[in-house]
Design an enzyme around this catalytic site. Sequence first.
Site, PDB file in Angstrom:
ATOM      1  N   SER A  29      -9.535  -3.315  48.623  1.00 56.18           N
ATOM      2  CA  SER A  29     -10.901  -3.803  48.482  1.00 56.18           C
ATOM      3  C   SER A  29     -11.904  -2.786  49.031  1.00 56.18           C
ATOM      4  CB  SER A  29     -11.013  -5.175  49.148  1.00 56.18           C
ATOM      5  OG  SER A  29     -12.102  -5.873  48.627  1.00 56.18           O
ATOM      6  N   LYS A  77     -11.917   1.437  48.468  1.00 54.87           N
ATOM      7  CA  LYS A  77     -12.999   2.412  48.252  1.00 54.87           C
ATOM      8  C   LYS A  77     -12.909   3.494  49.338  1.00 54.87           C
ATOM      9  CE  LYS A  77     -16.066  -1.629  47.447  1.00 54.87           C
ATOM     10  NZ  LYS A  77     -15.710  -2.211  46.203  1.00 54.87           N
ATOM     11  N   TRP A 112     -14.105  -9.635  39.233  1.00 52.17           N
ATOM     12  CA  TRP A 112     -15.223  -9.062  39.999  1.00 52.17           C
ATOM     13  C   TRP A 112     -15.009  -7.553  40.215  1.00 52.17           C
ATOM     14  CZ3 TRP A 112     -19.998 -10.057  41.269  1.00 52.17           C
ATOM     15  CH2 TRP A 112     -20.575  -9.580  42.442  1.00 52.17           C
ATOM     16  N   HIS A 118      -7.563 -11.128  43.765  1.00 49.95           N
ATOM     17  CA  HIS A 118      -7.943 -10.031  44.654  1.00 49.95           C
ATOM     18  C   HIS A 118      -7.093 -10.149  45.910  1.00 49.95           C
ATOM     19  CE1 HIS A 118     -10.924  -7.089  45.963  1.00 49.95           C
ATOM     20  NE2 HIS A 118     -11.103  -7.764  47.089  1.00 49.95           N
TER      21      HIS A 118
HETATM   22  C1  GTR Z   1     -16.657  -8.005  48.170  1.00 46.91           C
HETATM   23  C2  GTR Z   1     -17.283  -6.813  47.544  1.00 46.91           C
HETATM   24  C3  GTR Z   1     -16.248  -5.962  46.941  1.00 46.91           C
HETATM   25  C4  GTR Z   1     -15.082  -5.726  47.888  1.00 46.91           C
HETATM   26  C5  GTR Z   1     -14.772  -6.950  48.716  1.00 46.91           C
HETATM   27  C6  GTR Z   1     -13.940  -6.737  49.954  1.00 46.91           C
HETATM   28  O1  GTR Z   1     -17.563  -8.896  48.650  1.00 46.91           O
HETATM   29  O2  GTR Z   1     -18.164  -7.269  46.598  1.00 46.91           O
HETATM   30  O3  GTR Z   1     -16.803  -4.738  46.521  1.00 46.91           O
HETATM   31  O4  GTR Z   1     -15.352  -4.658  48.685  1.00 46.91           O
HETATM   32  O5  GTR Z   1     -15.869  -7.537  49.199  1.00 46.91           O
HETATM   33  O6  GTR Z   1     -13.889  -5.673  50.524  1.00 46.91           O
HETATM   34  O7  GTR Z   1     -13.376  -7.707  50.408  1.00 46.91           O
END
Ligand code: GTR
Length: 424
Positions: free
Chosen positions: A261, A265, A352, A402
């Site tokens: 997540s 990045k 997402w 996710h």
């Molecule tokens: C979300 C965000 C994503 C991702 C995620 C996370 O809210 O929109 O880009 O980074 O968090 O890290 O859990």
Amino acid sequence: MFSRFSILSIKVGTLLILSGGFSGTAGATNFDESKVGHYTLPDVLTANDGTRITNSAEWYSLRRPEILEAYRDHIFGRSPQPGTNVTFHVWETATNALNGIAVRKQVEINFSGTTSGPIAHLLLYTPANQSAVPTFLCLQFNGNYTVDPDPGIAIFPELNPKSGLHEMPTNPRRGAAARNWKIAETLAHGYGVAFIDYREIEPDLPHGAGMPYGVRKNFPAPNAGDWGAIGAWAWGVSRALDYLETDKNVDAKRVILFGFSRLGKTALWAGAQDTRFAAVIANCSGEMGAALSRRDYGETVNDILARFPYWMCGNFQQYSNHWDRLPVDSHMLISLIAPRPLFLNTGSDDRWSDPHGEFLAAQAATPVYELLGRTGITETNFPPLDHLLLHDLSFNCHTGKHDILQTDWDDFLIFADHIFQTQK
Ligand code: GTR
């Protein structure tokens, strides 16, 4: 640019009237493939002066440096050199951990070498009676005590953002996140596995309020173009690699950096800058990770800017509603990892994060892998779910959300076995 923005400007206008200020949120999220819109990606193999890159020497001397500079100037900001007096204290070596299968080390990383820290804690397991093993370095979201029920893992005070003080967690649950890891199997494959809680590098607080408690406090205050929080976490995990380079149980030339997540990045950006990382696994990294920004699907540049502007550098803020003006897109972030192996893992329900946008980015980065004599995504179509495309640039989309699944680790181990066997 995209036709949707004409609609957006109406929505934004409405918002302006209703709220008296632009929220930065770009209207409803698009999850309809037919409404993604048209876009043109910057050509990863054409330099800014128009030179067509046709060999690895040109890639390394011309194109790669300018892509890296563009990421520094416009996206994540410019991270400093190690800079401060980072110290490591191996305060525990337990040779009989996890019922005898592991050596457990716990290491204090002091990012300033002074009492003002900040201090992060590295937990390292390596297989018993083995040295110089390839190792997964895992950025993760919580105290290390959550990765396994192992009672030997120390629990440390955590920042309470309200008081600004570090306090012991109330009711800490050992092993609460154990389902995200496969420590015993990883060790059985001959790999070490290390964990670091990203919040100890810099707390991830709204509006960048974590900065006074993290590694950036030890450097001059940022201006536009300086590093954001993702840059800080990436800098911190490079310091963890500095430690691993000193540990004889680890082969620091074979460290796979893992992040999920926002930490996916971070892993991509850390791997892009620090070529000592032998390979990267970015799990569901999404927008400003591996997913193409120019695709209007799922989370967008505007969404990141609305919720997490402090992750990014100051210059990035100008790209709200102007994704087509970005000097880069995610295929170029991927290309900065090349020729080192990279695994992009995604999830079918994680719309997402735009799994398809990650696949397209991997395809678009493939010419760089091939230019450097490695294998990228040769497949034309998005693969069936749970079907690993195993290359130097690997891709999978798991059935599910996710998340980091147990079955993902099966694939990560296949990937690791593959890259270390084929690239000895
Ligand atoms: C979300 C965000 C994503 C991702 C995620 C996370 O809210 O929109 O880009 O980074 O968090 O890290 O859990």
